[in-house]
Design an enzyme around this catalytic site. Structure first.
Site, PDB file in Angstrom:
ATOM      1  N   GLY A 181       0.824  -1.200   0.000  1.00  0.00           N
ATOM      2  CA  GLY A 181       0.000   0.000   0.000  1.00  0.00           C
ATOM      3  C   GLY A 181       0.862   1.256   0.000  1.00  0.00           C
ATOM      4  O   GLY A 181       2.046   1.225   0.350  1.00  0.00           O
ATOM      5  N   CYS A 182       0.262   2.373  -0.378  1.00  0.00           N
ATOM      6  CA  CYS A 182       1.024   3.623  -0.500  1.00  0.00           C
ATOM      7  C   CYS A 182       1.483   4.143   0.850  1.00  0.00           C
ATOM      8  O   CYS A 182       2.675   4.436   1.037  1.00  0.00           O
ATOM      9  CB  CYS A 182       0.217   4.664  -1.272  1.00  0.00           C
ATOM     10  SG  CYS A 182      -1.462   4.927  -0.664  1.00  0.00           S
ATOM     11  N   PHE A 183       0.566   4.279   1.822  1.00  0.00           N
ATOM     12  CA  PHE A 183       0.985   4.691   3.160  1.00  0.00           C
ATOM     13  C   PHE A 183       1.960   3.675   3.751  1.00  0.00           C
ATOM     14  O   PHE A 183       2.946   4.048   4.406  1.00  0.00           O
ATOM     15  CB  PHE A 183      -0.225   4.843   4.083  1.00  0.00           C
ATOM     16  CG  PHE A 183      -0.744   6.242   4.205  1.00  0.00           C
ATOM     17  CD1 PHE A 183       0.108   7.302   4.479  1.00  0.00           C
ATOM     18  CD2 PHE A 183      -2.100   6.512   4.060  1.00  0.00           C
ATOM     19  CE1 PHE A 183      -0.374   8.603   4.611  1.00  0.00           C
ATOM     20  CE2 PHE A 183      -2.592   7.813   4.190  1.00  0.00           C
ATOM     21  CZ  PHE A 183      -1.721   8.865   4.451  1.00  0.00           C
ATOM     22  N   SER A 185       5.539   4.281   2.433  1.00  0.00           N
ATOM     23  CA  SER A 185       6.197   5.442   3.034  1.00  0.00           C
ATOM     24  C   SER A 185       6.552   5.194   4.501  1.00  0.00           C
ATOM     25  O   SER A 185       7.672   5.500   4.940  1.00  0.00           O
ATOM     26  CB  SER A 185       5.294   6.671   2.902  1.00  0.00           C
ATOM     27  OG  SER A 185       5.934   7.825   3.392  1.00  0.00           O
TER      28      SER A 185
END
Length: 320
Positions: free
Chosen positions: A129-131, A134
């Site tokens: 996932g994107c979060f 990061s």
């Protein structure tokens, strides 16, 4: 040439994937599937591709594929594979959350900075996932080195493209403009995959992750900030991060506070670690549609096929 197919080719992540792959020197797109846009030119929907490709969307899923990217919504990848079991004979990269958690499947978690060697031999990959991308790139070196002495507080803000292309009350311009809001505090779904990753690298780690995500008044990008108590010095912290990412081409440890424009349009993650009054503070920035989705998916494909990891991904950010 690698024959690549994209299922669910009309959305944001698929549009970025197409933009990368039509210029990838080792790839030919042989399928851009979309039930809602069948028969239309890709450039009619993804208008940034005008003059770049004459491909059209198709409704059927053909078998002339070496690798398939699943770009449908969460829950759809399981259904698509069940209805088209031949896909499991291909290399598959799933951009949904359907296979990120451990289960009765053979998908490898696709964070190259964590699993690069495993991804080189993986047939099926679950893109993070994107979060989660990061946050993990900001935290994993410190956790693995045992530098965390307290629960970890995390905040993160994402642009509107993180919600996908489907309209919702919080994606309208009139709501997003000059606005911000918290959503899913302490309950965001990406905490599950982060938890599994931490358990795989630090079995005795038992600190809580307290994550509060925000919706921002911009279209793309993610900034996450994590902080926790530590007994290490800033120099020790920086050395840990530089050693962790020294041979990873897209994750860079930087000496000053980064901003989104340094990564938007690129597959980079910039990580800024510092120690202030006995607390580590780590800022991490990515483009949610690239390193947080489609760029990382191509990075994983490159690893699967034994290509140089950066092939087709030497993308410059737009800094002004």
């Amino acid at each position: 040439m690698i024959k690549a197919g994209i299922i669910g080719a009309a959305g944001y992540t698929a549009g970025e994937l197409i933009r990368i792959l039509i210029h990838h020197p080792e790839v030919e797109i042989t399928l851009a599937q979309s039930g809602s846009q069948s028969g239309k030119l890709l450039s009619e929907v993804h208008q940034d591709l005008i003059g770049e490709t004459g491909l059209s969307f198709s409704e059927e899923i053909n078998k002339n594929l070496d690798v398939v990217f699943l770009c449908k919504g969460h829950g759809e990848s399981v259904r698509i594979i069940k209805e088209n079991p031949f896909l499991l004979n291909k290399k598959v990269i799933d951009l949904s959350q359907d296979f990120r958690l451990k289960g009765t499947h053979d998908f490898t978690y696709g964070l190259p900075e964590l699993n690069r060697d495993r991804l080189r031999v993986a047939k099926h990959i679950a893109n993070p996932g994107c979060f989660a991308t990061s946050i993990q790139l900001g935290l994993l070196p410190a956790i693995q080195a045992g530098l965390v002495d307290s629960e970890i507080s995390i905040s993160g803000i994402t642009g509107s493209t993180g919600a996908g292309q489907s309209l919702s009350s919080t994606s309208h311009f009139s709501w997003r403009s000059n606005n911000a809001s918290v959503y899913k505090p302490l309950r965001h779904q990406h905490l599950n995959e982060i938890g599994e990753t931490i358990a795989s690298i630090a079995t005795s780690f038992d600190q809580k992750l307290l994550f509060v995500p925000y919706r921002g008044a911009f279209t793309r990008g993610i900034i996450t900030t994590s902080h926790f108590h530590t007994s290490c010095t800033e120099q020790e912290l920086i050395e840990v991060y530089q050693k962790s990412y020294g041979d990873h081409p897209f994750t860079h440890v930087v000496p000053k506070n980064p901003d989104l424009k340094q990564v938007i349009g690129s597959n980079k993650c910039l990580v800024y670690p510092q120690v202030i009054d006995g607390r580590v503070i780590i800022v991490s920035v990515i483009d949610n549609l690239l390193k947080g989705a489609s760029g990382q998916a191509v990075q994983n494909m490159n690893l699967q096929f034994g290509l140089e990891e950066t092939t087709g991904l030497k993308l410059k950010s737009i800094a002004f």
